[in-house]
Design a protein around this motif. Structure first.
Motif, short mmCIF file in Angstrom:
data_model
loop_
_atom_site.label_atom_id
_atom_site.label_comp_id
_atom_site.label_asym_id
_atom_site.label_seq_id
_atom_site.Cartn_x
_atom_site.Cartn_y
_atom_site.Cartn_z
N SER A 24 0.84 -1.20 0.00
CA SER A 24 0.00 0.00 0.00
C SER A 24 0.87 1.25 0.00
O SER A 24 0.62 2.21 -0.73
N SER A 27 2.42 1.72 -3.41
CA SER A 27 1.40 2.19 -4.35
C SER A 27 1.17 3.69 -4.17
O SER A 27 1.10 4.44 -5.15
N GLU A 28 1.04 4.14 -2.94
CA GLU A 28 0.84 5.57 -2.66
C GLU A 28 2.06 6.38 -3.08
O GLU A 28 1.94 7.46 -3.64
N THR A 30 4.16 5.62 -5.46
CA THR A 30 4.16 5.68 -6.93
C THR A 30 3.18 6.75 -7.41
O THR A 30 3.48 7.52 -8.31
N LYS A 31 1.99 6.81 -6.79
CA LYS A 31 1.00 7.83 -7.17
C LYS A 31 1.55 9.24 -6.92
O LYS A 31 1.37 10.14 -7.74
#
Length: 134
Positions: A24, A27-28, A30-31
């Protein structure tokens, strides 16, 4: 033994939670990185557009100065032609007055021809003035 199995199970659950949290987080991350890259690209595009608009503004200012300069030249030319036209009108008036006071037929004809020529010059100058004003 049960305690050992329980500890293993707990460790597996805990590591699963950690792995899930890490995924998680990645993923954050990368965003956020993608968002930063997007903002950088948008800023670069905005700077390019500002540069283009600034260049266009500078060109328009330059063109405006040229037009102002040409306008001033045309105004001066209009004034010169107006003075010249007025001078010819005065000359015509003088010649007409001389014509009235002249007795000789030759002088009269010569003055009439001069008046015609000057009237044509006046018309030409008025046409030129009109063209310049337009």
């Amino acid at each position: 033994m049960i305690l050992g199995k329980l500890a293993k199970t707990g460790a597996l659950v805990a590591s699963g939670i950690l792995i899930g949290g890490l995924l998680s987080y990645n993923s954050e991350k990368t965003k956020i990185i993608n968002g930063i890259d997007y903002l950088k690209n948008t800023a670069i595009e905005a700077k390019n557009e500002v540069s283009q608009v600034t260049a266009q503004r500078d060109k328009l200012k330059e063109d405006l100065e040229k037009v102002k300069s040409e306008l001033e030249e045309k105004k001066e030319k209009v004034e010169e032609l107006t003075d010249e036209r007025d001078s010819y009108k005065n000359r015509v008036s003088e010649l007409e007055e001389q014509l009235k006071n002249t007795v000789s037929k030759e002088d009269s004809d010569e003055l009439k021809n001069e008046i015609k020529r000057l009237n044509q010059t006046i018309r030409d100058l008025e046409t030129e003035l009109s063209d310049l004003r337009n």
